[in-house]
Design a protein around this motif. Structure first.
Motif, PDB file in Angstrom:
ATOM      1  N   ARG A 262       0.853  -1.192   0.000  1.00  0.00           N
ATOM      2  CA  ARG A 262       0.000   0.000   0.000  1.00  0.00           C
ATOM      3  C   ARG A 262       0.888   1.242   0.000  1.00  0.00           C
ATOM      4  N   ARG A 263       0.533   2.239  -0.782  1.00  0.00           N
ATOM      5  CA  ARG A 263       1.333   3.469  -0.847  1.00  0.00           C
ATOM      6  C   ARG A 263       1.420   4.153   0.515  1.00  0.00           C
ATOM      7  N   SER A 264       0.319   4.143   1.256  1.00  0.00           N
ATOM      8  CA  SER A 264       0.326   4.813   2.562  1.00  0.00           C
ATOM      9  C   SER A 264       1.292   4.144   3.529  1.00  0.00           C
ATOM     10  N   TRP A 266       4.133   2.738   2.678  1.00  0.00           N
ATOM     11  CA  TRP A 266       5.481   3.109   2.277  1.00  0.00           C
ATOM     12  C   TRP A 266       5.791   4.563   2.615  1.00  0.00           C
ATOM     13  N   ARG A 267       4.779   5.334   2.922  1.00  0.00           N
ATOM     14  CA  ARG A 267       5.012   6.716   3.344  1.00  0.00           C
ATOM     15  C   ARG A 267       5.274   6.822   4.847  1.00  0.00           C
ATOM     16  N   LYS A 279      12.131   3.790   0.591  1.00  0.00           N
ATOM     17  CA  LYS A 279      10.672   3.749   0.473  1.00  0.00           C
ATOM     18  C   LYS A 279      10.148   4.987  -0.247  1.00  0.00           C
ATOM     19  N   SER A 282      10.803   4.706  -3.932  1.00  0.00           N
ATOM     20  CA  SER A 282       9.955   3.694  -4.576  1.00  0.00           C
ATOM     21  C   SER A 282       8.552   4.225  -4.832  1.00  0.00           C
ATOM     22  N   VAL A 283       8.037   5.031  -3.910  1.00  0.00           N
ATOM     23  CA  VAL A 283       6.704   5.607  -4.076  1.00  0.00           C
ATOM     24  C   VAL A 283       6.674   6.565  -5.262  1.00  0.00           C
ATOM     25  N   ARG A 284       7.789   7.255  -5.498  1.00  0.00           N
ATOM     26  CA  ARG A 284       7.822   8.270  -6.559  1.00  0.00           C
ATOM     27  C   ARG A 284       7.986   7.657  -7.952  1.00  0.00           C
ATOM     28  N   LEU A 289       5.736   0.022  -7.106  1.00  0.00           N
ATOM     29  CA  LEU A 289       5.081  -0.787  -6.077  1.00  0.00           C
ATOM     30  C   LEU A 289       4.275  -1.939  -6.675  1.00  0.00           C
TER      31      LEU A 289
END
Length: 321
Positions: A262-264, A266-267, A279, A282-284, A289
């Motif tokens: 989940r993106r949240s 990884w934030r 992390k 990777s999200v950017r 993901l």
């Protein structure tokens, strides 16, 4: 409240050293839930072995800690060799976590007049729930700094007592244990307190891990061992309910890969600055993901699960003597 000297012991020996000395004396790795010696090692992490029981399927660390020393270490902050996040960072992590999962808990609290959050951390769940009209909320948190932070942000009473020793006389319609079950060393003590503190027909809400016998050391990068003492096997919940007189009202078992990528998640900021930077990068990166999730599912999927569980005590159930 115990002083620092009392927590460390009369000889001022650090609690972790006392724990290690006691652990070294453990010769037979018996299951802490059913007592069986029919156990085998699955893998090691952070210098501890993770074993699985052939009878109740519980996964547990070896050496397994003494309850009293474990509670004292949590209270004093001498919890493990792993850095404990400061309260503000823990609070932000809780906020992100409940952004994803609060709706499930909120559904189960409908109609409740009282709630006890065991292991309430820095109090974000209490903060959300205390806004509900007619719901009186209380927390339990052994870490003194986190307990004080939770009182401040939630405005709720937060007790600093091991739940296994909780005998306040008050009963609750809902007891929540969110990512807490794996940290409580005495399973017998836990379920005795649940039966004592739960109103007739009340609910126990648990968020925890379950895993299959095929689980790998690489199913997650950081297992949290030895802070996490045990994990449920796929058959352990049924064993717990049969032993302690509980019934399953709801059981949602989600593959870990659905939660992990989940993106949240990884934030969220963790302990390692290097991992935090990785992390964030990777999200950017577009598509990173989903690609990582597909690779994980193909090699390690369907072995580790995050589970949302709701239990109630059987009216005629009794704790075993």
């Amino acid at each position: 409240m115990a002083s620092a000297d009392q927590l460390r012991g009369s000889d001022s020996t650090p609690l972790r050293q006392r724990q290690l000395a006691r652990d070294a004396a453990q010769a037979i790795p018996c299951c802490p839930l059913c007592g069986s010696s029919a156990t085998r090692q699955t893998f090691t992490d952070s210098g501890c072995a993770l074993r699985v029981c052939a009878v109740c399927e519980l996964f547990f660390t070896q050496p397994y800690p003494d309850s009293g020393l474990q509670h004292a270490m949590v209270h004093s902050g001498e919890y493990s060799a792993i850095e404990i996040l400061d309260c503000e960072r823990r609070y932000q992590g809780e906020r992100h976590y409940y952004d994803r999962h609060f709706r499930f808990i909120e559904e189960e609290c409908a109609g409740a007049a009282s709630l006890l959050d065991v292991g309430c951390g820095t109090g974000h769940l209490l903060e959300r729930l205390q806004a509900r009209p007619g719901l009186r909320c209380t927390g339990i948190e052994l870490n003194a700094q986190a307990a004080e932070f939770a009182r401040r942000v939630s405005g709720c009473e937060v007790l600093e007592v091991p739940f296994e020793q909780f005998r306040g006389g008050q009963r609750y319609d809902v007891i929540t244990m969110i990512n807490v079950l794996s940290h409580i060393p005495s399973v017998d003590g836990l379920f005795r307190s649940l039966r004592t503190a739960l109103t007739p027909g009340g609910k126990v809400i648990i968020r925890t891990s379950e895993m299959s016998a095929r689980v790998s050391r690489w199913n997650q990068l950081h297992w949290g061992i030895p802070d996490d003492l045990h994990f449920l096997g796929l058959g352990t919940l049924d064993f717990l309910c049969a032993k302690y007189g509980f019934a399953i009202m709801r059981h949602i078992r989600t593959p870990f890969e659905e939660e992990l990528f989940r993106r949240s998640r990884w934030r969220q900021v963790g302990r390692s600055s290097f991992v935090n930077a990785l992390k964030a990068a990777s999200v950017r990166i577009p598509g990173m993901l989903p690609a990582m999730k597909r690779a994980y599912a193909a090699t390690l999927g369907q072995r580790l699960f995050v589970s949302f569980i709701v239990l109630t005590a059987n009216a005629d159930g009794e704790m075993p003597r």
